[in-house]
Design a protein around this motif. Structure first.
Motif, PDB file in Angstrom:
ATOM      1  N   ASN A   1       3.357  16.007   5.286  1.00 28.10           N
ATOM      2  CA  ASN A   1       2.224  16.576   4.531  1.00 28.10           C
ATOM      3  C   ASN A   1       1.431  15.533   3.753  1.00 28.10           C
ATOM      4  OD1 ASN A   1       3.082  19.232   5.347  1.00 28.10           O
ATOM      5  ND2 ASN A   1       4.631  19.141   3.721  1.00 28.10           N
ATOM      6  N   ILE A   2       1.293  14.338   4.343  1.00 33.16           N
ATOM      7  CA  ILE A   2       0.588  13.228   3.691  1.00 33.16           C
ATOM      8  C   ILE A   2      -0.754  13.006   4.372  1.00 33.16           C
ATOM      9  CG2 ILE A   2       0.631  10.715   3.314  1.00 33.16           C
ATOM     10  CD1 ILE A   2       2.552  12.161   1.473  1.00 33.16           C
ATOM     11  N   ASN A   3      -1.785  12.737   3.564  1.00 30.40           N
ATOM     12  CA  ASN A   3      -3.086  12.321   4.068  1.00 30.40           C
ATOM     13  C   ASN A   3      -3.315  10.851   3.722  1.00 30.40           C
ATOM     14  OD1 ASN A   3      -3.732  14.889   5.021  1.00 30.40           O
ATOM     15  ND2 ASN A   3      -4.744  15.490   3.116  1.00 30.40           N
ATOM     16  N   ILE A   4      -3.685  10.053   4.733  1.00 28.19           N
ATOM     17  CA  ILE A   4      -4.034   8.642   4.535  1.00 28.19           C
ATOM     18  C   ILE A   4      -5.496   8.481   4.924  1.00 28.19           C
ATOM     19  CG2 ILE A   4      -3.572   6.259   5.236  1.00 28.19           C
ATOM     20  CD1 ILE A   4      -0.688   7.130   5.854  1.00 28.19           C
ATOM     21  N   THR A   5      -6.296   7.940   4.036  1.00 29.59           N
ATOM     22  CA  THR A   5      -7.736   7.870   4.267  1.00 29.59           C
ATOM     23  C   THR A   5      -8.097   6.810   5.305  1.00 29.59           C
ATOM     24  OG1 THR A   5      -9.870   7.881   3.138  1.00 29.59           O
ATOM     25  CG2 THR A   5      -8.291   6.192   2.453  1.00 29.59           C
ATOM     26  N   ASN A   6      -9.394   6.723   5.616  1.00 34.85           N
ATOM     27  CA  ASN A   6      -9.890   5.754   6.598  1.00 34.85           C
ATOM     28  C   ASN A   6      -9.682   4.324   6.115  1.00 34.85           C
ATOM     29  OD1 ASN A   6     -10.897   8.097   7.728  1.00 34.85           O
ATOM     30  ND2 ASN A   6     -13.043   7.638   7.290  1.00 34.85           N
ATOM     31  N   GLY A   7      -9.545   3.409   7.059  1.00 31.36           N
ATOM     32  CA  GLY A   7      -9.629   1.989   6.766  1.00 31.36           C
ATOM     33  C   GLY A   7      -8.516   1.418   5.924  1.00 31.36           C
ATOM     34  N   CYS A   8      -7.312   1.967   6.058  1.00 28.81           N
ATOM     35  CA  CYS A   8      -6.166   1.442   5.309  1.00 28.81           C
ATOM     36  C   CYS A   8      -5.300   0.551   6.194  1.00 28.81           C
ATOM     37  CB  CYS A   8      -5.301   2.583   4.778  1.00 28.81           C
ATOM     38  SG  CYS A   8      -6.068   3.523   3.464  1.00 28.81           S
ATOM     39  N   THR A   9      -4.615  -0.376   5.549  1.00 21.25           N
ATOM     40  CA  THR A   9      -3.555  -1.139   6.197  1.00 21.25           C
ATOM     41  C   THR A   9      -2.275  -0.877   5.416  1.00 21.25           C
ATOM     42  OG1 THR A   9      -5.061  -2.877   6.945  1.00 21.25           O
ATOM     43  CG2 THR A   9      -2.719  -3.432   6.819  1.00 21.25           C
ATOM     44  N   VAL A  10      -1.269  -0.348   6.116  1.00 19.94           N
ATOM     45  CA  VAL A  10       0.031  -0.073   5.503  1.00 19.94           C
ATOM     46  C   VAL A  10       1.007  -1.106   6.056  1.00 19.94           C
ATOM     47  CG1 VAL A  10       1.905   1.599   5.263  1.00 19.94           C
ATOM     48  CG2 VAL A  10      -0.483   2.369   5.206  1.00 19.94           C
ATOM     49  N   GLY A  11       1.625  -1.872   5.167  1.00 21.99           N
ATOM     50  CA  GLY A  11       2.427  -3.020   5.573  1.00 21.99           C
ATOM     51  C   GLY A  11       3.709  -2.664   6.296  1.00 21.99           C
TER      52      GLY A  11
ATOM     53  N   GLY B   1       7.353  -1.957   7.182  1.00 21.32           N
ATOM     54  CA  GLY B   1       8.472  -1.397   6.438  1.00 21.32           C
ATOM     55  C   GLY B   1       8.097  -0.585   5.219  1.00 21.32           C
ATOM     56  N   ALA B   2       6.818  -0.360   4.996  1.00 18.34           N
ATOM     57  CA  ALA B   2       6.377   0.381   3.817  1.00 18.34           C
ATOM     58  C   ALA B   2       6.684   1.870   3.977  1.00 18.34           C
ATOM     59  CB  ALA B   2       4.891   0.178   3.590  1.00 18.34           C
ATOM     60  N   VAL B   3       6.801   2.558   2.860  1.00 18.77           N
ATOM     61  CA  VAL B   3       7.111   3.996   2.859  1.00 18.77           C
ATOM     62  C   VAL B   3       6.040   4.723   2.057  1.00 18.77           C
ATOM     63  CG1 VAL B   3       8.784   5.762   2.210  1.00 18.77           C
ATOM     64  CG2 VAL B   3       9.586   3.559   3.078  1.00 18.77           C
ATOM     65  N   VAL B   4       5.370   5.667   2.715  1.00 15.43           N
ATOM     66  CA  VAL B   4       4.284   6.422   2.093  1.00 15.43           C
ATOM     67  C   VAL B   4       4.803   7.810   1.738  1.00 15.43           C
ATOM     68  CG1 VAL B   4       1.920   7.250   2.340  1.00 15.43           C
ATOM     69  CG2 VAL B   4       2.618   5.150   3.516  1.00 15.43           C
ATOM     70  N   VAL B   5       4.834   8.138   0.450  1.00 14.03           N
ATOM     71  CA  VAL B   5       5.343   9.436   0.007  1.00 14.03           C
ATOM     72  C   VAL B   5       4.293  10.248  -0.751  1.00 14.03           C
ATOM     73  CG1 VAL B   5       7.755   8.689  -0.069  1.00 14.03           C
ATOM     74  CG2 VAL B   5       6.320   8.412  -2.102  1.00 14.03           C
ATOM     75  N   LYS B   6       3.115   9.648  -0.980  1.00 10.46           N
ATOM     76  CA  LYS B   6       2.008  10.351  -1.626  1.00 10.46           C
ATOM     77  C   LYS B   6       0.731  10.072  -0.839  1.00 10.46           C
ATOM     78  CE  LYS B   6       3.823  10.120  -6.366  1.00 10.46           C
ATOM     79  NZ  LYS B   6       3.577   9.619  -7.756  1.00 10.46           N
ATOM     80  N   ASP B   7      -0.260  10.963  -0.982  1.00 11.32           N
ATOM     81  CA  ASP B   7      -1.549  10.755  -0.327  1.00 11.32           C
ATOM     82  C   ASP B   7      -2.146   9.408  -0.723  1.00 11.32           C
ATOM     83  OD1 ASP B   7      -1.248  13.276   0.725  1.00 11.32           O
ATOM     84  OD2 ASP B   7      -2.927  14.172  -0.386  1.00 11.32           O
ATOM     85  N   ILE B   8      -2.833   8.775   0.231  1.00  9.64           N
ATOM     86  CA  ILE B   8      -3.593   7.553  -0.029  1.00  9.64           C
ATOM     87  C   ILE B   8      -5.068   7.907   0.116  1.00  9.64           C
ATOM     88  CG2 ILE B   8      -4.145   5.245   0.803  1.00  9.64           C
ATOM     89  CD1 ILE B   8      -1.241   4.945   1.680  1.00  9.64           C
ATOM     90  N   SER B   9      -5.804   7.837  -0.986  1.00  6.49           N
ATOM     91  CA  SER B   9      -7.196   8.297  -0.990  1.00  6.49           C
ATOM     92  C   SER B   9      -8.210   7.166  -1.069  1.00  6.49           C
ATOM     93  CB  SER B   9      -7.421   9.262  -2.158  1.00  6.49           C
ATOM     94  OG  SER B   9      -7.080   8.641  -3.383  1.00  6.49           O
ATOM     95  N   LYS B  10      -7.750   5.926  -1.294  1.00  4.49           N
ATOM     96  CA  LYS B  10      -8.656   4.782  -1.357  1.00  4.49           C
ATOM     97  C   LYS B  10      -8.319   3.800  -0.244  1.00  4.49           C
ATOM     98  CE  LYS B  10      -9.464   4.620  -6.386  1.00  4.49           C
ATOM     99  NZ  LYS B  10      -9.310   3.763  -7.587  1.00  4.49           N
ATOM    100  N   PRO B  11      -9.340   3.311   0.506  1.00  5.62           N
ATOM    101  CA  PRO B  11      -9.075   2.269   1.493  1.00  5.62           C
ATOM    102  C   PRO B  11      -8.479   1.030   0.831  1.00  5.62           C
ATOM    103  CG  PRO B  11     -11.289   3.160   1.761  1.00  5.62           C
ATOM    104  CD  PRO B  11     -10.766   3.693   0.461  1.00  5.62           C
TER     105      PRO B  11
ATOM    106  N   GLY C   1      -6.467   8.549   8.727  1.00  2.00           N
ATOM    107  CA  GLY C   1      -7.912   8.398   8.851  1.00  2.00           C
ATOM    108  C   GLY C   1      -8.323   7.281   9.791  1.00  2.00           C
ATOM    109  N   GLN C   2      -9.577   7.344  10.202  1.00  2.00           N
ATOM    110  CA  GLN C   2     -10.133   6.430  11.201  1.00  2.00           C
ATOM    111  C   GLN C   2      -9.930   4.969  10.816  1.00  2.00           C
ATOM    112  OE1 GLN C   2     -14.024   7.332  12.900  1.00  2.00           O
ATOM    113  NE2 GLN C   2     -14.645   5.207  12.620  1.00  2.00           N
ATOM    114  N   GLY C   3      -9.521   4.178  11.815  1.00  2.00           N
ATOM    115  CA  GLY C   3      -9.416   2.738  11.650  1.00  2.00           C
ATOM    116  C   GLY C   3      -8.243   2.254  10.837  1.00  2.00           C
ATOM    117  N   THR C   4      -7.335   3.143  10.481  1.00  2.00           N
ATOM    118  CA  THR C   4      -6.171   2.750   9.686  1.00  2.00           C
ATOM    119  C   THR C   4      -5.110   2.115  10.579  1.00  2.00           C
ATOM    120  OG1 THR C   4      -6.479   4.191   7.781  1.00  2.00           O
ATOM    121  CG2 THR C   4      -4.206   3.763   8.422  1.00  2.00           C
TER     122      THR C   4
END
Length: 205
Positions: free
Chosen positions: A172-182, A184-194, A158-161
């Motif tokens: 097949n992952i969705n990451i919402t707007n305005g997130c910061t992922v640190g 070395g982090a690993v995303v395996v589920k959708d992120i729905s909250k900024p 999403g925008q601004g992430t």
């Protein structure tokens, strides 16, 4: 296309942008604008004014925002759009771009990055050094994919992430707007909250 390129921001990110522009060999003249008035040159290129001077150069120059901060880059890019500035796409000659990839204006794709087929990348994004974006991704406007980040197939960002250096996003992952992922982090589920997400797998902090 104009023969001159003006880069707003002459520090770290702006210097890499300038290096890519030089390697693209498309512009006769490349210069910077920077709000540090003591700065006269960067990367061997002249600093010809501050960001407020951009309006007097629009007739002669294409303009690119060489600022890493997503919010600042968005603000300046949207201002340039309102005055109908000519904003290019910058792609390093050593990046790999697949078939049916769409890249909007103001985005930079850096050395060693791979963008695979049928991916859409929005405006004023940073696809940083050695990052990989696989097939059928959707990267929305003003996103920063950091060096060495890896996105599997059919990911939406999403925008601004901002995805930190070395981060990994499963397919097949969705990451919402305005997130910061640190880093070395690993995303395996959708992120729905900024918010800020760190760890393996990520958790919100």
């Amino acid at each position: 296309m104009k023969n001159n390129l003006l880069i707003i921001g002459a520090s770290g990110h702006g210097k890499v942008v300038a290096d890519i522009a030089l390697k693209m060999n498309k512009w006769q003249n490349i210069a910077f604008l920077d709000d540090d008035k003591s700065l006269k040159s960067s990367m061997g290129l002249e600093v010809i004014g501050t960001s407020d001077d951009v309006f007097s150069h629009l007739a002669e120059y294409e303009v690119f925002v060489g600022i890493g901060n997503n919010g600042t880059r968005q603000r300046i890019h949207e201002m340039l759009e309102t005055v109908e500035a000519s904003i290019p796409v910058l792609i390093h000659p050593n990046a790999v771009i697949g078939n049916q990839v769409e890249i909007e204006h103001g985005t930079v794709v850096m050395a060693g990055a791979v963008v695979n087929c049928c991916t859409k990348i929005g405006k004023s994004c940073i696809i940083n050094t050695g990052s990989t974006i696989d097939h059928d991704n959707c990267i929305e406007d003003f996103v920063h994919i950091s060096p060495g980040a890896h996105l599997a197939g059919t990911v939406k960002v999403g925008q601004g992430t901002w995805l930190g250096i070395g981060s990994v996003v499963s397919n097949n992952i969705n990451i919402t707007n305005g997130c910061t992922v640190g880093a070395g982090a690993v995303v395996v589920k959708d992120i729905s909250k900024p918010g800020i997400y760190i760890g393996v797998p990520v958790r919100r902090v």
